[in-house]
Design an enzyme around this catalytic site. Structure first.
Site, PDB file in Angstrom:
ATOM      1  N   CYS A 286     -17.974 -23.856 -26.102  1.00  0.00           N
ATOM      2  CA  CYS A 286     -18.054 -23.681 -24.655  1.00  0.00           C
ATOM      3  C   CYS A 286     -17.457 -22.320 -24.325  1.00  0.00           C
ATOM      4  O   CYS A 286     -16.842 -21.680 -25.165  1.00  0.00           O
ATOM      5  CB  CYS A 286     -17.245 -24.749 -23.950  1.00  0.00           C
ATOM      6  SG  CYS A 286     -17.614 -26.407 -24.514  1.00  0.00           S
TER       7      CYS A 286
ATOM      8  N   ARG B 286     -22.684 -19.466 -25.499  1.00  0.00           N
ATOM      9  CA  ARG B 286     -21.749 -20.336 -26.227  1.00  0.00           C
ATOM     10  C   ARG B 286     -21.914 -21.798 -25.850  1.00  0.00           C
ATOM     11  O   ARG B 286     -21.349 -22.681 -26.495  1.00  0.00           O
ATOM     12  CB  ARG B 286     -20.306 -19.919 -25.941  1.00  0.00           C
ATOM     13  CG  ARG B 286     -19.965 -18.542 -26.453  1.00  0.00           C
ATOM     14  CD  ARG B 286     -18.555 -18.207 -26.069  1.00  0.00           C
ATOM     15  NE  ARG B 286     -17.608 -19.013 -26.797  1.00  0.00           N
ATOM     16  CZ  ARG B 286     -16.976 -18.624 -27.884  1.00  0.00           C
ATOM     17  NH1 ARG B 286     -17.203 -17.433 -28.365  1.00  0.00           N
ATOM     18  NH2 ARG B 286     -16.132 -19.417 -28.481  1.00  0.00           N
TER      19      ARG B 286
ATOM     20  N   LYS C  42     -34.538 -20.362 -39.261  1.00  0.00           N
ATOM     21  CA  LYS C  42     -34.814 -19.573 -38.058  1.00  0.00           C
ATOM     22  C   LYS C  42     -35.942 -20.216 -37.273  1.00  0.00           C
ATOM     23  O   LYS C  42     -35.856 -20.384 -36.071  1.00  0.00           O
ATOM     24  CB  LYS C  42     -35.198 -18.160 -38.491  1.00  0.00           C
ATOM     25  CG  LYS C  42     -34.713 -17.047 -37.658  1.00  0.00           C
ATOM     26  CD  LYS C  42     -33.301 -16.589 -37.869  1.00  0.00           C
ATOM     27  CE  LYS C  42     -32.250 -17.638 -37.783  1.00  0.00           C
ATOM     28  NZ  LYS C  42     -30.945 -17.240 -38.197  1.00  0.00           N
TER      29      LYS C  42
ATOM     30  N   ASN D 159     -11.742 -25.761 -23.910  1.00  0.00           N
ATOM     31  CA  ASN D 159     -12.587 -25.724 -25.112  1.00  0.00           C
ATOM     32  C   ASN D 159     -11.812 -26.417 -26.216  1.00  0.00           C
ATOM     33  O   ASN D 159     -10.587 -26.227 -26.328  1.00  0.00           O
ATOM     34  CB  ASN D 159     -12.840 -24.283 -25.574  1.00  0.00           C
ATOM     35  CG  ASN D 159     -13.825 -23.558 -24.690  1.00  0.00           C
ATOM     36  OD1 ASN D 159     -14.412 -24.152 -23.792  1.00  0.00           O
ATOM     37  ND2 ASN D 159     -13.996 -22.277 -24.950  1.00  0.00           N
ATOM     38  N   GLY D 160     -12.511 -27.167 -27.056  1.00  0.00           N
ATOM     39  CA  GLY D 160     -11.821 -27.827 -28.161  1.00  0.00           C
ATOM     40  C   GLY D 160     -11.964 -29.330 -28.037  1.00  0.00           C
ATOM     41  O   GLY D 160     -12.725 -29.840 -27.212  1.00  0.00           O
TER      42      GLY D 160
ATOM     43  N   TRP E  98     -20.833 -26.989 -23.623  1.00  0.00           N
ATOM     44  CA  TRP E  98     -21.706 -27.556 -24.651  1.00  0.00           C
ATOM     45  C   TRP E  98     -21.073 -28.902 -24.990  1.00  0.00           C
ATOM     46  O   TRP E  98     -19.967 -28.949 -25.539  1.00  0.00           O
ATOM     47  CB  TRP E  98     -21.719 -26.639 -25.867  1.00  0.00           C
ATOM     48  CG  TRP E  98     -22.737 -26.960 -26.909  1.00  0.00           C
ATOM     49  CD1 TRP E  98     -24.060 -26.656 -26.871  1.00  0.00           C
ATOM     50  CD2 TRP E  98     -22.512 -27.602 -28.166  1.00  0.00           C
ATOM     51  NE1 TRP E  98     -24.669 -27.069 -28.022  1.00  0.00           N
ATOM     52  CE2 TRP E  98     -23.755 -27.661 -28.834  1.00  0.00           C
ATOM     53  CE3 TRP E  98     -21.401 -28.158 -28.801  1.00  0.00           C
ATOM     54  CZ2 TRP E  98     -23.899 -28.235 -30.092  1.00  0.00           C
ATOM     55  CZ3 TRP E  98     -21.544 -28.723 -30.048  1.00  0.00           C
ATOM     56  CH2 TRP E  98     -22.782 -28.755 -30.693  1.00  0.00           C
TER      57      TRP E  98
ATOM     58  N   LYS F 194     -23.699 -21.025 -29.847  1.00  0.00           N
ATOM     59  CA  LYS F 194     -23.485 -19.893 -30.743  1.00  0.00           C
ATOM     60  C   LYS F 194     -22.337 -20.104 -31.714  1.00  0.00           C
ATOM     61  O   LYS F 194     -22.424 -19.764 -32.874  1.00  0.00           O
ATOM     62  CB  LYS F 194     -23.255 -18.635 -29.899  1.00  0.00           C
ATOM     63  CG  LYS F 194     -23.147 -17.352 -30.709  1.00  0.00           C
ATOM     64  CD  LYS F 194     -24.443 -16.990 -31.379  1.00  0.00           C
ATOM     65  CE  LYS F 194     -24.374 -15.724 -32.194  1.00  0.00           C
ATOM     66  NZ  LYS F 194     -25.504 -15.645 -33.131  1.00  0.00           N
TER      67      LYS F 194
ATOM     68  N   HIS G 187     -42.815 -32.033 -57.532  1.00  0.00           N
ATOM     69  CA  HIS G 187     -42.000 -33.218 -57.805  1.00  0.00           C
ATOM     70  C   HIS G 187     -41.918 -34.143 -56.598  1.00  0.00           C
ATOM     71  O   HIS G 187     -40.967 -34.914 -56.470  1.00  0.00           O
ATOM     72  CB  HIS G 187     -40.605 -32.807 -58.274  1.00  0.00           C
ATOM     73  CG  HIS G 187     -40.651 -32.046 -59.559  1.00  0.00           C
ATOM     74  ND1 HIS G 187     -40.997 -32.632 -60.754  1.00  0.00           N
ATOM     75  CD2 HIS G 187     -40.450 -30.735 -59.836  1.00  0.00           C
ATOM     76  CE1 HIS G 187     -40.989 -31.722 -61.714  1.00  0.00           C
ATOM     77  NE2 HIS G 187     -40.663 -30.551 -61.177  1.00  0.00           N
TER      78      HIS G 187
ATOM     79  N   GLU H 230     -34.975 -23.752 -35.656  1.00  0.00           N
ATOM     80  CA  GLU H 230     -33.975 -23.807 -34.578  1.00  0.00           C
ATOM     81  C   GLU H 230     -34.499 -23.272 -33.250  1.00  0.00           C
ATOM     82  O   GLU H 230     -34.027 -23.691 -32.203  1.00  0.00           O
ATOM     83  CB  GLU H 230     -32.658 -23.117 -34.965  1.00  0.00           C
ATOM     84  CG  GLU H 230     -32.732 -21.631 -35.118  1.00  0.00           C
ATOM     85  CD  GLU H 230     -31.399 -21.015 -35.528  1.00  0.00           C
ATOM     86  OE1 GLU H 230     -30.352 -21.425 -35.025  1.00  0.00           O
ATOM     87  OE2 GLU H 230     -31.422 -20.099 -36.357  1.00  0.00           O
TER      88      GLU H 230
ATOM     89  N   GLU I 250     -33.599 -19.245 -45.148  1.00  0.00           N
ATOM     90  CA  GLU I 250     -33.206 -18.621 -43.884  1.00  0.00           C
ATOM     91  C   GLU I 250     -34.399 -18.551 -42.929  1.00  0.00           C
ATOM     92  O   GLU I 250     -34.263 -18.805 -41.739  1.00  0.00           O
ATOM     93  CB  GLU I 250     -32.617 -17.225 -44.174  1.00  0.00           C
ATOM     94  CG  GLU I 250     -32.262 -16.394 -42.960  1.00  0.00           C
ATOM     95  CD  GLU I 250     -31.309 -17.066 -41.968  1.00  0.00           C
ATOM     96  OE1 GLU I 250     -30.732 -18.121 -42.266  1.00  0.00           O
ATOM     97  OE2 GLU I 250     -31.190 -16.524 -40.850  1.00  0.00           O
TER      98      GLU I 250
END
Ligand code: F6R
Length: 607
Positions: free
Chosen positions: A2, A27, A484, A100-101, A74, A602, A503, A487, A480
């Site tokens: 956040c 964030r 990308k 935050n936390g 968030w 983020k 397999h 998301e 990667e």
């Protein structure tokens, strides 16, 4: 996670708080709120959704007052709605808090408060904290916050206001980033420097346990009851770096910034044509004495770690482990006081990665961090640090941070390799030269590749699933690329080593399914081509990203992206770019919020 912005000064607080929140929206962005103190009254406004919903609510009449707190959230405790948005307000309406936390013992504290007659309107742990502040208030907001934090187990960055103390703002930090910004117009507190760059570049990185009283006349920092001095430092970033500068999205701006970011990174790590990491690296004796070397990170940074592992193994001629931080933090039986743990983190705040730093240090290991954010928790906690020098990365999907992480790790490997005598000084110079040419190469490639990638994005944006294949380093690059894409496009994407396909997963290949194959590793070209043939034979739409001009590739690729050739080891630094562009363009075509993808934030400071 956040974002927090707080201000106490001589100008109206609403504007800098909202502006700072806008900068921090990356964030967290499921709700936002602000509280401003005026004439002994707290004005509070909160809204669900993006920041503009809050801004609209405030558009009728701005809140007056020069002391305030703001938050963009968030969700961790409770769904994203107005009741759970911050600031949270105490039962008597006289205290407001942004946080935050995570408060781990919030349920126990809540039960105790309920038994004392408190009631709760939200599902948040923050509402527990603000009611503890009310409970402990005895004429001094700082003391009340101190007593509340004494009851709390967990992590927090707090900013608190009280109607009883019109000129006072109190902030506190424990394992969650919080900085002060000092300007002529007053003092700011924020969870991230990006919030402050338009107002000041003079910041103080607060330490765990710091409790700060910000008054009209300045600030006082205390830690465990003692007044402490903290250094005011100049932030090397400027405000334009945190704006889109004419691009539609931060992500595409940051993709285009990669040549510059790599050049900046090289300037700081190369001197006289060779690697110069100064104090950020270890001596020959230290390197040889490490019994084990681990690399750890999360997400994209972990993908950089996996490539870095290969580079270090080549440089040292010994095994290096790479393990995701969320796993390593709970299982590191072999890390001792003789080990080296290399962590990689763009933000320097990722909770799992920070936990690895602390756990490894508890065991006496050396920790070297590769991070982009100077002054971040991981930066400060680690024994040695290599800064990526990518500049602020705002888009949630990491791009320029990844490439500068790769570059930093390649240079570290060269440094180690020369020190232990596996690379000659001439070899290191030659490799540094090759790396130094990559920014120009990428710049040219970007121009050429964009239209090719755009045409492919048109096709894949209509699909709901896509596979990425590669062998060796190409597989690591494909991982990667797949991350990308998923998301930001929300298309299911799965990366696997090409040889694994047969397999099991090959059962999923069907007519028209896009399969992206990366082919850059000289020894593995033929084998990779035969995997493309396998999927083509089953109707897949084959997209090949290669630096090999073998005609065989043309015969199996429905779409081909030709990228410049480099030595095999450095190929991921180039092959990732078209994959970033592909994800970006697909997301744009699908109308998604590219920079703020759903459910993501983020900097992930929670578990
Ligand atoms: C993906 C992405 C994430 C981060 C991960 C670690 O684009 O950005 O996977 O790489 O959350 O973050 P940092 O590097 O800040 O530790």
């Amino acid at each position: 996670m956040c974002g927090i912005v707080a201000y106490n000064g001589s100008i109206a607080a609403q504007e800098p708080i909202l502006h700072g929140l806008e900068r921090l929206e990356y964030r967290g962005y499921d709700s936002a709120g602000v509280a401003i103190q005026k004439d002994g009254k707290l004005q509070v406004e909160r809204a669900k959704g993006r920041l503009h919903a809050l801004v609209e609510r405030l558009s009728d009449g701005p809140m007056e007052g020069t002391v305030g707190i703001g938050h963009t959230r968030w969700a961790t405790h409770g769904e994203p709605n107005v009741a759970n948005a911050h600031p949270q307000v105490s039962n008597d309406g006289n205290f407001a808090l942004v946080h935050n936390g995570i408060i781990e013992n919030f349920q126990t504290l809540k039960n105790a408060l309920i038994s004392e007659g408190y009631s709760f309107q939200s599902d948040t742990d923050t509402e527990v904290a603000v009611n503890l502040i009310q409970k402990y208030y005895d004429g001094n907001l700082k003391e009340a916050v101190a007593r509340a934090t004494g009851d709390i187990r967990g992590t927090y960055a707090f900013a608190a206001l009280s109607a009883h103390e019109p000129d006072t703002l109190v902030v506190a930090r424990m394992d969650s980033p919080l900085i002060l910004g000092v300007s002529e117009d007053g003092v700011f507190a924020a969870s991230d420097v990006a919030a402050l760059l338009d107002y000041t570049k003079k910041v103080i990185y607060l330490e765990d346990g710091d409790l700060v009283t910000i008054g009209a006349q300045g600030y006082t920092i205390e830690n465990q009851g003692e007044v402490v001095e903290r250094e005011v430092v100049d932030v090397p970033w400027d405000a334009t770096q945190a704006t889109k500068e004419g691009y539609d999205h931060f992500m595409i701006k940051e993709i285009h910034e990669q040549p510059k970011a790599l050049r900046d990174s090289l300037i700081r790590k190369v001197s006289g044509g060779t690697v110069d990491l100064s104090d950020s690296s270890y001596t020959r004796e230290e390197i040889l004495a490490f019994d084990r070397i681990y690399m750890s990170a999360c997400g994209t940074a972990f993908h950089a770690a996996e490539v870095g592992k290969r580079a270090l193994e080549d440089a040292l001629g010994r095994e290096v482990q790479a393990e995701v931080a969320s796993e390593l933090r709970y299982y590191m039986p072999f890390i001792t006081e003789k080990s080296l743990v290399i962590v990689i983190s763009q933000s320097g705040e990722t909770g799992d990665t920070l936990a690895v730093v602390k756990e490894a240090q508890k065991r006496g290991a050396q920790v070297l961090a590769v991070t982009n954010v100077v002054g971040s928790s991981i930066d400060r906690a680690s024994d040695k640090v290599i800064h990526c020098d990518a500049g602020p990365e705002i888009s949630v999907a990491s791009t320029k941070a990844y490439s500068t992480q790769l570059l930093s790790l390649f240079l570290l490997a060269l440094d180690f390799g020369e020190k232990v005598g596996r690379y000659s000084p001439e070899e290191v110079r030659a490799r540094v030269k090759e790396l130094s040419e990559i920014p120009d190469t990428i710049e040219k490639m970007l121009e050429k590749t964009i239209p090719e990638v755009d045409a492919i994005a048109e096709k894949i944006s209509k699909k709901d699933s896509i596979f990425y294949l590669g062998r060796g380093l190409d597989y690591l690059s494909a991982k990667e690329g797949a991350l990308k894409l998923k998301e930001i496009s929300y298309i299911h994407a799965n990366a696997l080593p090409s040889g694994e396909l047969k397999h099991g997963t090959i059962a999923l290949i069907e007519e028209g399914l896009p399969v992206v194959t990366i082919i850059t590793q000289s020894e593995l070209v033929e084998k990779s081509i035969s995997n493309v043939k396998e999927v083509k034979a089953r109707g897949a739409h084959t997209i090949v990203l290669t630096n090999d001009e073998a005609p065989e590739v043309d015969s199996v690729a429905d779409d081909k992206i030709l990228i410049p050739k480099t030595s095999d080891l450095y190929a991921p630094l180039i092959s990732v770019l078209p994959q970033q562009l592909l994800a970006y363009k697909t997301s744009v075509l699908l109308g998604n919020d590219v920079d703020k993808p759903r459910n993501l934030a983020k900097s992930v400071t929670v578990e």
